[in-house]
Design an enzyme around this catalytic site. Sequence first.
Site, PDB file in Angstrom:
ATOM      1  CE  LYS A  78      45.476  50.171  38.850  1.00  0.00           C
ATOM      2  NZ  LYS A  78      44.393  49.261  39.181  1.00  0.00           N
ATOM      3  CG  ASP A  97      41.837  51.346  37.146  1.00  0.00           C
ATOM      4  OD1 ASP A  97      40.842  51.312  36.387  1.00  0.00           O
ATOM      5  OD2 ASP A  97      42.105  50.428  37.952  1.00  0.00           O
ATOM      6  CG  LEU A  98      40.229  58.227  37.128  1.00  0.00           C
ATOM      7  CD1 LEU A  98      39.938  59.664  36.721  1.00  0.00           C
ATOM      8  CD2 LEU A  98      40.684  58.177  38.587  1.00  0.00           C
ATOM      9  CE  LYS A  99      38.262  49.190  38.307  1.00  0.00           C
ATOM     10  NZ  LYS A  99      39.492  49.599  39.016  1.00  0.00           N
ATOM     11  CG  ASP A 133      28.153  60.731  36.379  1.00  0.00           C
ATOM     12  OD1 ASP A 133      26.949  61.020  36.170  1.00  0.00           O
ATOM     13  OD2 ASP A 133      28.802  61.192  37.330  1.00  0.00           O
ATOM     14  CB  ILE A 134      24.614  61.403  32.811  1.00  0.00           C
ATOM     15  CG1 ILE A 134      25.392  62.675  33.109  1.00  0.00           C
ATOM     16  CG2 ILE A 134      23.586  61.103  33.903  1.00  0.00           C
ATOM     17  CD1 ILE A 134      24.534  63.944  33.048  1.00  0.00           C
ATOM     18  N   PRO A 135      26.067  60.145  30.199  1.00  0.00           N
ATOM     19  CG  PRO A 135      24.913  59.151  28.415  1.00  0.00           C
ATOM     20  CD  PRO A 135      24.724  59.621  29.836  1.00  0.00           C
ATOM     21  CG  ASN A 136      27.417  66.422  28.888  1.00  0.00           C
ATOM     22  OD1 ASN A 136      27.938  66.711  27.814  1.00  0.00           O
ATOM     23  ND2 ASN A 136      27.448  67.232  29.946  1.00  0.00           N
ATOM     24  CB  THR A 137      29.036  63.571  33.643  1.00  0.00           C
ATOM     25  OG1 THR A 137      27.955  64.475  33.862  1.00  0.00           O
ATOM     26  CG2 THR A 137      30.051  63.710  34.760  1.00  0.00           C
ATOM     27  NE  ARG A 190      48.965  38.802  45.171  1.00  0.00           N
ATOM     28  CZ  ARG A 190      48.550  39.983  44.711  1.00  0.00           C
ATOM     29  NH1 ARG A 190      48.879  40.395  43.517  1.00  0.00           N
ATOM     30  NH2 ARG A 190      47.809  40.777  45.456  1.00  0.00           N
ATOM     31  CD  GLN A 197      44.220  39.794  43.885  1.00  0.00           C
ATOM     32  OE1 GLN A 197      43.171  39.247  43.557  1.00  0.00           O
ATOM     33  NE2 GLN A 197      44.510  41.031  43.549  1.00  0.00           N
ATOM     34  N   GLY A 254      50.383  45.032  41.573  1.00  0.00           N
ATOM     35  CA  GLY A 254      50.524  45.992  42.659  1.00  0.00           C
ATOM     36  C   GLY A 254      51.405  45.480  43.767  1.00  0.00           C
ATOM     37  NE  ARG A 255      47.429  44.265  47.305  1.00  0.00           N
ATOM     38  CZ  ARG A 255      46.272  43.716  47.645  1.00  0.00           C
ATOM     39  NH1 ARG A 255      45.882  43.724  48.900  1.00  0.00           N
ATOM     40  NH2 ARG A 255      45.504  43.167  46.729  1.00  0.00           N
TER      41      ARG A 255
HETATM   42  O1  C5P Z   1      46.470  42.889  44.265  1.00  0.00           O
HETATM   43  P1  C5P Z   1      47.372  43.904  43.640  1.00  0.00           P
HETATM   44  O2  C5P Z   1      48.000  44.836  44.627  1.00  0.00           O
HETATM   45  O3  C5P Z   1      48.392  43.318  42.693  1.00  0.00           O
HETATM   46  O4  C5P Z   1      46.409  44.785  42.753  1.00  0.00           O
HETATM   47  C1  C5P Z   1      46.883  45.725  41.843  1.00  0.00           C
HETATM   48  C2  C5P Z   1      45.733  46.491  41.255  1.00  0.00           C
HETATM   49  O5  C5P Z   1      44.836  45.637  40.595  1.00  0.00           O
HETATM   50  C3  C5P Z   1      44.921  47.233  42.291  1.00  0.00           C
HETATM   51  O6  C5P Z   1      44.838  48.570  41.829  1.00  0.00           O
HETATM   52  C4  C5P Z   1      43.591  46.557  42.329  1.00  0.00           C
HETATM   53  O7  C5P Z   1      42.534  47.489  42.437  1.00  0.00           O
HETATM   54  C5  C5P Z   1      43.512  45.846  41.019  1.00  0.00           C
HETATM   55  N1  C5P Z   1      42.906  44.517  41.105  1.00  0.00           N
HETATM   56  C6  C5P Z   1      41.811  44.190  40.350  1.00  0.00           C
HETATM   57  N2  C5P Z   1      41.291  42.928  40.413  1.00  0.00           N
HETATM   58  C7  C5P Z   1      41.839  42.014  41.182  1.00  0.00           C
HETATM   59  C8  C5P Z   1      42.952  42.322  41.930  1.00  0.00           C
HETATM   60  C9  C5P Z   1      43.465  43.593  41.882  1.00  0.00           C
HETATM   61  O8  C5P Z   1      41.318  45.025  39.619  1.00  0.00           O
HETATM   62  N3  C5P Z   1      41.321  40.793  41.230  1.00  0.00           N
END
Ligand code: C5P
Length: 227
Positions: free
Chosen positions: A33, A60-62, A65-69, A177, A186, A206-207
């Site tokens: 991701k 993962d840009l979430k 914006d307006i529909p066209n953009t 986790r 978390q 992630g972490r």
């Molecule tokens: O916490 P961790 O490092 O595992 O997160 C991994 C990804 O998940 C991150 O990119 C974070 O933005 C996203 N995340 C999320 N909702 C959470 C925890 C993390 O969207 N509750």
Amino acid sequence: MTNDKIIVALDVATTEKALGLVEELRGEISFFKIGLQLYTAEGPEVVRAVLSTGARVWLDLKLHDIPNTVARAVESASTLGVQMLTIHLSGGSEMIRAATGACSAEMLLLGVTVLTSSSEQTLREVGITDTVENQVLRLARLGIEAGIHGVVASPREIKTLRREFGGKIKIAVQGIRPSWAEPGDQKRFMTPREAIEAGADYIGIGRPITAHLRPAEALAKILEELS
Ligand code: C5P
């Protein structure tokens, strides 16, 4: 295969660090991701670099914006060749339809319902008087009616979403986790196994992996827990 369900979040600052992680983990998993931090720093070049290793990318840009953009941004992501992209469902049905209409057949479009960092208090601040769960279901329904392929959810919402929508949508979860990892910030996490058993299609981690001294070892432990 469980390995196909695990997506490692490359939440690092540089292409070099991202490619280091990809190289280290690529033997076991194939999906990564790229989120706002890395994309804002390195742009589409880092996406191309990860894709060029043969890996798949969830961008993962979430978008909101307006529909066209949004439609034009979805087209750009399709052209880049990523396999998954996120938009905010709170943009409404016209925006979602514009996005699904611009999505290539090779890409999955996932909708964010309520961010997992939001509480009922956060909803009140922006004028929403319903519960988080009802708002999640309302937005998921809106997304499905407008042609979305899946939703990003918190692990706690998997069962409710499956009960409501069955197999109509893909569910990607984060906030995962492993049993041996520090929860850190978390609070409402699940282990990878719990999330898969609850019905998640994709698990973003992630972490617990990327901040581990030896990321490959952390990933191996997670895969072992799942097998
Ligand atoms: O916490 P961790 O490092 O595992 O997160 C991994 C990804 O998940 C991150 O990119 C974070 O933005 C996203 N995340 C999320 N909702 C959470 C925890 C993390 O969207 N509750």
